[in-house]
Scaffold this motif. Structure first.
Motif, mmCIF file in Angstrom:
data_model
loop_
_atom_site.group_PDB
_atom_site.id
_atom_site.type_symbol
_atom_site.label_atom_id
_atom_site.label_comp_id
_atom_site.label_asym_id
_atom_site.label_seq_id
_atom_site.Cartn_x
_atom_site.Cartn_y
_atom_site.Cartn_z
ATOM 1 N N THR A 129 0.982 -10.860 4.019
ATOM 2 C CA THR A 129 0.045 -9.450 4.051
ATOM 3 C C THR A 129 0.876 -8.119 3.713
ATOM 4 O OG1 THR A 129 0.030 -9.059 6.406
ATOM 5 C CG2 THR A 129 -1.592 -10.764 5.673
ATOM 6 N N GLU A 131 0.501 -5.718 5.754
ATOM 7 C CA GLU A 131 1.223 -5.411 6.878
ATOM 8 C C GLU A 131 2.519 -6.001 7.310
ATOM 9 O OE1 GLU A 131 -3.092 -4.711 6.734
ATOM 10 O OE2 GLU A 131 -2.090 -6.588 6.407
ATOM 11 N N ASP A 132 2.709 -7.251 6.797
ATOM 12 C CA ASP A 132 4.137 -8.057 6.910
ATOM 13 C C ASP A 132 5.118 -6.880 6.256
ATOM 14 O OD1 ASP A 132 3.005 -10.095 8.279
ATOM 15 O OD2 ASP A 132 2.817 -11.140 6.744
ATOM 16 N N GLU A 134 4.868 -3.907 5.294
ATOM 17 C CA GLU A 134 5.237 -2.707 6.176
ATOM 18 C C GLU A 134 6.199 -2.620 7.335
ATOM 19 O OE1 GLU A 134 1.318 0.087 5.892
ATOM 20 O OE2 GLU A 134 0.549 -2.141 6.300
ATOM 21 N N ARG A 135 5.831 -3.974 8.165
ATOM 22 C CA ARG A 135 6.600 -4.015 9.198
ATOM 23 C C ARG A 135 8.094 -4.094 8.857
ATOM 24 N NH1 ARG A 135 4.172 -8.409 10.810
ATOM 25 N NH2 ARG A 135 2.364 -7.366 11.367
ATOM 26 N N GLU A 138 9.522 -0.768 8.164
ATOM 27 C CA GLU A 138 9.740 -0.253 9.395
ATOM 28 C C GLU A 138 10.997 -0.511 10.166
ATOM 29 O OE1 GLU A 138 8.594 1.849 13.121
ATOM 30 O OE2 GLU A 138 7.262 1.843 11.429
ATOM 31 N N HIS A 165 6.729 7.115 8.794
ATOM 32 C CA HIS A 165 5.951 7.043 8.047
ATOM 33 C C HIS A 165 6.747 6.930 6.626
ATOM 34 C CE1 HIS A 165 1.766 6.758 9.421
ATOM 35 N NE2 HIS A 165 1.986 7.778 10.199
ATOM 36 N N LYS A 168 8.351 3.581 5.909
ATOM 37 C CA LYS A 168 7.621 2.718 5.437
ATOM 38 C C LYS A 168 7.491 2.646 3.949
ATOM 39 C CE LYS A 168 4.913 1.503 9.557
ATOM 40 N NZ LYS A 168 3.699 1.602 10.362
ATOM 41 N N ILE A 230 -0.200 2.507 -1.054
ATOM 42 C CA ILE A 230 -0.047 2.261 0.571
ATOM 43 C C ILE A 230 1.252 3.347 0.676
ATOM 44 C CG2 ILE A 230 0.716 0.972 2.369
ATOM 45 C CD1 ILE A 230 -1.256 -1.329 0.658
ATOM 46 N N HIS A 234 1.644 6.874 2.912
ATOM 47 C CA HIS A 234 2.393 7.082 4.258
ATOM 48 C C HIS A 234 3.135 8.276 4.108
ATOM 49 C CE1 HIS A 234 2.139 3.363 6.763
ATOM 50 N NE2 HIS A 234 2.302 2.567 5.825
#
Length: 303
Positions: A129, A131-132, A134-135, A138, A165, A168, A230, A234
């Motif tokens: 995803t 989110e993966d 973005e992690r 991060e 932010h 990311k 996305i 950020h």
């Protein structure tokens, strides 16, 4: 020559090595670091050089297993540095000198390497995803900013949130820029999550593995646009925090400038990551324009 002067000469050489590594392999961040106060530069160059070492571990290795071993070596090296053990590696020596003088979080250093190890271990599997992804940004990019803030003695929740932010955004955009390199090296695109790839009809499944179509044209650009949007969100969130960020933290957050420049370059190329213009100059713009934009932000103390 006394032991003390020999030791200080070794440390000076170690820091010179760090500056050269960042200048050679991470030039846009090298230019950002020049705007930091002199008291913060040593730590920042050591941390950025550490990031260069871990980011390039898989790229410089002829065999992925060797690259993974290099990352595992760095994982052990962090433990040794915090145990004050001597390591015969210039970047490790510079890090050791910084850690002996300034408070740097071991957990952030470890988190950065572990994210690289996990990424290397997934081999050809795509991130599931956004989110993966973005992690991962991060853990590998924001953590460097956290540690530079920490080295500067800057304690600010707003600065930490802004750094999260900016990291990311920067991480996502640099992963997009790296897609052609990874595709040419490994014959596949590695950093588009399966949920976004599936949404735009980019996934091809064979031999129990999912791959992304290389010559996808507009559909690939649409997927890149979604990830870039996305990243842009950020950057906007980071700037919304600006009134609460202490002035001394702003130079640490200057990597938002190259992130914005890369986003603008992608926009000019209609989000076609295979467009050769993205490889020109610094992140797709002339070096002079890049430096003027950076200096303008630094002069106005804005990020």
């Amino acid at each position: 020559m006394s032991a003390g002067s020999a030791s200080s000469k070794t440390v000076r050489a170690a820091f010179s090595h760090c500056v050269q590594q960042v200048r050679t392999y991470d030039y846009h961040h090298y230019l950002c670091l020049l705007h930091l106060p002199p008291s913060m530069r040593k730590a920042a160059f050591a941390l950025r050089a550490f990031n260069v070492e871990t980011a390039r571990a898989m790229d410089v290795a002829s065999d992925p297993k060797i690259g993974l071993m290099r990352l595992l070596w760095w994982q052990e090296a962090i433990d040794k540095i915090f145990m004050k053990k001597l390591i015969e590696h210039p970047t490790a020596q510079a890090l050791s000198a910084v850690i002996s003088e300034q408070k740097i979080s071991k957990s952030w250093l470890k988190r950065s390497v572990e994210a690289r190890i996990n990424d290397a271990s997934r081999e050809h599997a795509l991130p599931g995803t956004i989110e993966d992804l973005e992690r991962y940004a991060e853990d590998t990019v924001s953590t460097i900013l956290y540690m530079i803030l920490q080295a500067g003695g800057i304690q600010s929740t707003a600065a930490d949130h802004a750094a999260s932010h900016v990291g990311k955004a920067s991480g996502l955009l640099l992963l997009l820029k790296s897609l052609p390199y990874h595709a040419s090296r490994g014959g596949r695109i590695s950093y588009i999550p399966t949920d976004i790839a599936a949404k735009y009809g980019l996934l091809v499944t064979g031999n129990g593995q999912s791959e992304i179509q290389m010559e996808a044209g507009e559909r690939l650009s649409d997927a890149v646009f979604e990830i870039a949007s996305i990243a842009n969100a950020h950057l906007e969130k980071a700037r919304e925090l600006a009134p609460k960020v202490p002035p001394e933290a702003v130079p640490v957050l200057l990597p938002s400038v190259p992130a914005q420049i890369l986003l603008d370059s992608l926009r000019r190329c209609q989000f076609n990551v295979l467009d050769s213009r993205l490889a020109q100059g610094i992140l797709g713009v002339s070096p002079l324009w890049f430096q003027l934009k950076l200096k303008w932000h630094a002069w106005r103390n804005k990020y």
